[in-house]
Design a protein around this motif. Sequence first.
Motif: not given
Length: 341
Positions: A245-249, A253-258, A273-274, A295-298
């Motif tokens: 259900r959250m695959k696209n989200t 997120i993983c492709s938009s941030y570093k 996810i916040f 709290k976890m890393s990208l």
Amino acid sequence: MFARVQCAIFKRTLTDLTGGTKCSVNFKLTDNSMIVQASPNILVEKVMTVEESDKDEESFTAEIGSVINLLNEKGDVSVQTNGDVLSIWQDNFRYDAVRVPEERVDYGIYLKDAVLPFKAGEIVSLAADSRMLDAIAKELGGVKANINVVKGMAYVEYSNSVLIEPVESFDNVMFSPESVRTLVKFLKGSDLTYCKDDESGMMVMKLGSNMSAAVTVFSPDIRSAMMCEQYLAEMKDITEVDFSRMKNTLECICSSYKQMTIEFIIREGGFGIFVDDITAKFITGYGGKRIYSVKMSLGQVSAMCRLFAGSTSCTVAVGGNKICIKQKNSRKKLILAGLVY
């Protein structure tokens, strides 16, 4: 050394062993065959029948490049050594390669003992799943974790994350990630067997009637594996989630941030996810009442996404400063350490 070989067989053999890229290749005549050995992170060799040879059992190693693809598969090709030069020629084509100072590793004495069966699918899964943690390795300095196999379970452990999955084929051995990822390229047969020689530190594998490989292995870290199992024993299952259900989200997120930290919110029957970036903040997800936040890393989010994004039913467990995602059908588990609150 001189040998004449069917070009179609010769070309296919070199392509199989080198992947079409430049690589050190050893040639050796024996009886009516030529043994070709390459070393792309592991040792792999294939036996070819020769049409004609001088039966000189000289061993010669040279770097063979992709120019071999220019050979015409119709007809034969000749291979001959003259001093420190190896020549490969056919009609109007000629390729001369200078000897390189790499000796052939003769592991043939172990092949007769390579009788224990193993499953190609398990090696393929280990290679693919360990690669899914590469983002974590990059965040932690770039060194990829070894694959530690103890009592039928494989452990890929980083300081903040551990992947655990079942392995029935091997027991009590440690592989480098590069060797496993390279080995996958050669697992084309179905009758796969191996033996492990503790003295030489090699695992020798039969990959078919005329192909074999030798992989350098290490002693397993049993204490580390026991510690990981202790982590699991101290955790308590708290909810079931549908990652599909959250695959696209998650992928977005993983492709938009570093290089950032996110908040993974565990909810009744789901998760959220916040993200709190310098320029924007948002929250997304599904499920009911919040149970825990982590709290976890990208990089950890990326590993979780790539391993479980297509799973409709996973169990989430919590214990101490760790959470664990457990996939039921594969018995695959991912432990993630972070700030749990």
